[in-house]
Design a protein around this motif. Sequence first.
Motif, PDB file in Angstrom:
ATOM      1  N   ASP A 101      -6.420   8.690  -3.109  1.00  0.00           N
ATOM      2  CA  ASP A 101      -6.416   9.365  -1.777  1.00  0.00           C
ATOM      3  C   ASP A 101      -6.660   8.759  -0.592  1.00  0.00           C
ATOM      4  O   ASP A 101      -6.290   8.546   0.494  1.00  0.00           O
ATOM      5  CB  ASP A 101      -7.584  10.525  -2.195  1.00  0.00           C
ATOM      6  CG  ASP A 101      -7.229  12.183  -3.083  1.00  0.00           C
ATOM      7  OD1 ASP A 101      -6.022  12.376  -3.321  1.00  0.00           O
ATOM      8  OD2 ASP A 101      -8.391  11.733  -3.996  1.00  0.00           O
ATOM      9  N   TYR A 102      -7.333   7.618  -1.196  1.00  0.00           N
ATOM     10  CA  TYR A 102      -7.818   6.616   0.359  1.00  0.00           C
ATOM     11  C   TYR A 102      -6.992   5.929   1.047  1.00  0.00           C
ATOM     12  O   TYR A 102      -6.498   5.798   2.076  1.00  0.00           O
ATOM     13  CB  TYR A 102      -8.366   5.686  -0.602  1.00  0.00           C
ATOM     14  CG  TYR A 102      -9.738   5.839  -1.459  1.00  0.00           C
ATOM     15  CD1 TYR A 102     -10.576   6.584  -1.148  1.00  0.00           C
ATOM     16  CD2 TYR A 102     -10.219   5.231  -2.092  1.00  0.00           C
ATOM     17  CE1 TYR A 102     -11.504   7.004  -1.613  1.00  0.00           C
ATOM     18  CE2 TYR A 102     -11.732   5.052  -3.023  1.00  0.00           C
ATOM     19  CZ  TYR A 102     -12.207   6.099  -2.330  1.00  0.00           C
ATOM     20  OH  TYR A 102     -13.295   6.639  -2.984  1.00  0.00           O
ATOM     21  N   LEU A 103      -5.477   5.864   0.283  1.00  0.00           N
ATOM     22  CA  LEU A 103      -4.373   5.173   0.486  1.00  0.00           C
ATOM     23  C   LEU A 103      -3.676   6.277   1.393  1.00  0.00           C
ATOM     24  O   LEU A 103      -2.614   5.390   2.592  1.00  0.00           O
ATOM     25  CB  LEU A 103      -3.028   4.516  -0.588  1.00  0.00           C
ATOM     26  CG  LEU A 103      -3.738   3.694  -1.452  1.00  0.00           C
ATOM     27  CD1 LEU A 103      -2.419   3.561  -2.398  1.00  0.00           C
ATOM     28  CD2 LEU A 103      -3.539   2.707  -0.627  1.00  0.00           C
ATOM     29  N   ASN A 118      -5.997  -4.953   0.688  1.00  0.00           N
ATOM     30  CA  ASN A 118      -7.031  -4.651   2.806  1.00  0.00           C
ATOM     31  C   ASN A 118      -7.620  -3.314   2.439  1.00  0.00           C
ATOM     32  O   ASN A 118      -8.368  -2.682   2.739  1.00  0.00           O
ATOM     33  CB  ASN A 118      -5.851  -4.158   4.116  1.00  0.00           C
ATOM     34  CG  ASN A 118      -5.271  -5.300   4.090  1.00  0.00           C
ATOM     35  OD1 ASN A 118      -5.744  -6.810   3.594  1.00  0.00           O
ATOM     36  ND2 ASN A 118      -4.524  -6.110   5.132  1.00  0.00           N
ATOM     37  N   GLU A 119      -6.666  -1.692   1.676  1.00  0.00           N
ATOM     38  CA  GLU A 119      -7.526  -0.684   0.957  1.00  0.00           C
ATOM     39  C   GLU A 119      -8.540  -0.717   0.312  1.00  0.00           C
ATOM     40  O   GLU A 119      -9.503   0.189   0.190  1.00  0.00           O
ATOM     41  CB  GLU A 119      -5.957   0.330   1.045  1.00  0.00           C
ATOM     42  CG  GLU A 119      -5.421   0.541   2.332  1.00  0.00           C
ATOM     43  CD  GLU A 119      -6.284   0.740   3.235  1.00  0.00           C
ATOM     44  OE1 GLU A 119      -7.434   2.274   3.445  1.00  0.00           O
ATOM     45  OE2 GLU A 119      -6.143  -0.178   4.166  1.00  0.00           O
ATOM     46  N   ILE A 176     -14.164  -0.755  -1.590  1.00  0.00           N
ATOM     47  CA  ILE A 176     -15.431  -0.950  -2.025  1.00  0.00           C
ATOM     48  C   ILE A 176     -16.797  -1.026  -0.357  1.00  0.00           C
ATOM     49  O   ILE A 176     -17.505  -0.370  -0.884  1.00  0.00           O
ATOM     50  CB  ILE A 176     -15.528  -2.805  -2.201  1.00  0.00           C
ATOM     51  CG1 ILE A 176     -13.870  -3.211  -3.003  1.00  0.00           C
ATOM     52  CG2 ILE A 176     -16.973  -3.397  -2.074  1.00  0.00           C
ATOM     53  CD1 ILE A 176     -13.838  -4.629  -3.479  1.00  0.00           C
ATOM     54  N   GLN A 177     -15.921  -1.409   1.140  1.00  0.00           N
ATOM     55  CA  GLN A 177     -16.721  -1.601   2.035  1.00  0.00           C
ATOM     56  C   GLN A 177     -17.524   0.163   2.131  1.00  0.00           C
ATOM     57  O   GLN A 177     -18.369  -0.298   2.328  1.00  0.00           O
ATOM     58  CB  GLN A 177     -16.382  -1.265   2.731  1.00  0.00           C
ATOM     59  CG  GLN A 177     -15.908  -3.325   2.450  1.00  0.00           C
ATOM     60  CD  GLN A 177     -15.423  -4.086   4.119  1.00  0.00           C
ATOM     61  OE1 GLN A 177     -14.338  -3.036   4.621  1.00  0.00           O
ATOM     62  NE2 GLN A 177     -15.122  -5.312   3.682  1.00  0.00           N
ATOM     63  N   LYS A 178     -16.559   0.930   1.972  1.00  0.00           N
ATOM     64  CA  LYS A 178     -17.173   2.373   2.787  1.00  0.00           C
ATOM     65  C   LYS A 178     -17.527   3.453   1.803  1.00  0.00           C
ATOM     66  O   LYS A 178     -17.937   4.099   1.976  1.00  0.00           O
ATOM     67  CB  LYS A 178     -15.609   2.721   3.314  1.00  0.00           C
ATOM     68  CG  LYS A 178     -15.552   2.418   4.721  1.00  0.00           C
ATOM     69  CD  LYS A 178     -14.152   3.642   5.282  1.00  0.00           C
ATOM     70  CE  LYS A 178     -13.598   2.114   6.946  1.00  0.00           C
ATOM     71  NZ  LYS A 178     -12.649   3.065   7.245  1.00  0.00           N
ATOM     72  N   GLY A 191       0.941  -1.691   0.193  1.00  0.00           N
ATOM     73  CA  GLY A 191       0.022  -0.137  -0.486  1.00  0.00           C
ATOM     74  C   GLY A 191       0.942   0.790   0.248  1.00  0.00           C
ATOM     75  O   GLY A 191       0.829   2.492  -1.171  1.00  0.00           O
ATOM     76  N   HIS A 192       1.770   1.426   0.844  1.00  0.00           N
ATOM     77  CA  HIS A 192       2.864   2.425   0.665  1.00  0.00           C
ATOM     78  C   HIS A 192       3.691   2.561  -0.348  1.00  0.00           C
ATOM     79  O   HIS A 192       3.799   3.429  -0.763  1.00  0.00           O
ATOM     80  CB  HIS A 192       4.156   2.085   1.792  1.00  0.00           C
ATOM     81  CG  HIS A 192       5.183   3.235   2.242  1.00  0.00           C
ATOM     82  ND1 HIS A 192       6.324   3.152   1.602  1.00  0.00           N
ATOM     83  CD2 HIS A 192       4.904   4.708   2.316  1.00  0.00           C
ATOM     84  CE1 HIS A 192       6.485   4.314   2.221  1.00  0.00           C
ATOM     85  NE2 HIS A 192       6.198   5.102   2.200  1.00  0.00           N
ATOM     86  N   ALA A 193       3.836   1.289  -1.071  1.00  0.00           N
ATOM     87  CA  ALA A 193       4.901   0.892  -2.834  1.00  0.00           C
ATOM     88  C   ALA A 193       4.047   2.052  -3.172  1.00  0.00           C
ATOM     89  O   ALA A 193       4.437   2.753  -3.815  1.00  0.00           O
ATOM     90  CB  ALA A 193       4.893  -0.188  -2.846  1.00  0.00           C
ATOM     91  N   LEU A 194       2.483   1.793  -3.961  1.00  0.00           N
ATOM     92  CA  LEU A 194       2.314   2.006  -4.098  1.00  0.00           C
ATOM     93  C   LEU A 194       1.891   3.832  -4.447  1.00  0.00           C
ATOM     94  O   LEU A 194       1.482   4.534  -5.253  1.00  0.00           O
ATOM     95  CB  LEU A 194       0.479   1.380  -4.379  1.00  0.00           C
ATOM     96  CG  LEU A 194      -0.667   2.431  -5.847  1.00  0.00           C
ATOM     97  CD1 LEU A 194       0.435   2.175  -6.564  1.00  0.00           C
ATOM     98  CD2 LEU A 194      -1.620   1.371  -5.571  1.00  0.00           C
ATOM     99  N   LEU A 195       1.685   4.820  -2.958  1.00  0.00           N
ATOM    100  CA  LEU A 195       1.802   5.739  -3.011  1.00  0.00           C
ATOM    101  C   LEU A 195       2.838   6.802  -2.920  1.00  0.00           C
ATOM    102  O   LEU A 195       2.746   7.359  -3.532  1.00  0.00           O
ATOM    103  CB  LEU A 195       0.896   5.781  -1.133  1.00  0.00           C
ATOM    104  CG  LEU A 195       0.776   7.191  -0.184  1.00  0.00           C
ATOM    105  CD1 LEU A 195      -0.184   7.467  -1.008  1.00  0.00           C
ATOM    106  CD2 LEU A 195       0.478   6.709   0.992  1.00  0.00           C
ATOM    107  N   CYS A 196       3.970   5.708  -3.047  1.00  0.00           N
ATOM    108  CA  CYS A 196       5.218   6.764  -3.336  1.00  0.00           C
ATOM    109  C   CYS A 196       4.702   6.858  -5.197  1.00  0.00           C
ATOM    110  O   CYS A 196       5.478   8.035  -5.096  1.00  0.00           O
ATOM    111  CB  CYS A 196       6.523   5.336  -3.319  1.00  0.00           C
ATOM    112  SG  CYS A 196       6.540   5.084  -1.352  1.00  0.00           S
TER     113      CYS A 196
END
Length: 295
Positions: free
Chosen positions: A223-225, A248-249, A254-256, A105-110
């Motif tokens: 933005d979600y990440l 997980n994110e 999907i849920q929120k 998740g952090h890798a993609l955020l970069c």
Amino acid sequence: MTQHSLTLIVLAGGLGSRFGGNKQIAEIPGLGCTIMELSIADAVNAGVSQVVIVINKKIRAEFEATILPRLPKSLDIVLVEQEITAIPAKFSSLATTRTKPWGTGHALLCAKPFAHNPAIVITADDYYGASSFEIIAEHFKHNSQWAMVGYPIKDTLSKQGGVNRGVCKVDQQGYLIDVVEYLDIKRENNTLYGNNPHGEQCEIANDALGSMSFWGITPVLFDYLELGFTQFLENTDNGVTKEYYLPNEIQLAIQKNRQAVTVYTAREPWYGVTYKAELDAIAHTLYQLRHKPNN
């Protein structure tokens, strides 16, 4: 800023500890290139014009010297280092005792500063097949929702023993409901079994799809990440070993946020490399795939 209709984001920041080295830059015997380069070639053929590669700074020099010169000159290529210190300032103390990357998740955020359009997200050490890139490219021609390519779990088993897979639950309209991690998945008497998150051994449907980290995303995911990563760091029990995982994110989105994720079934096999010995084992198969008469 150059406009791109479709970007490829390659997550190559993992340390590959079980592999015994940087498996992201390990060449496939007989092909003279890495799995990542095969994926980039497939992505370019599907219409990708920008590639953002998230790397560990330890491999940057070797990457620039060996892999970069082999990539198509027409590509807009961005190398991004996944730094442990790349976290909000108020959490900087957590980075001082951290030794491994923060997770996918952090890798993609970069990659956020460089990805401004729909993108295909993959990991560097998995071979997905050319048609999977074509599927997502075609999806984004008609659709602004997220997507994923799932692979039949029965085709991703290992002769080395049980495997861990994210088992996809899909609704009747073909949208992803969730991805549940099952451990030690094996076939016994033509039936798939795996341990669910509660540690219970359960039967897994023979046609179940596994998430092998092949996603089609849009910039709203970043933005979600960002929000999710801050919440992750705020958990005082996250310690310095837990990882911030991309699936997980996506599930939370999907849920929120009622984010729709279309699920497509892969048309070709997936090949992954965890251990060095596996690279030799799949080398012959990949060589044959890349040297078909019609290639």
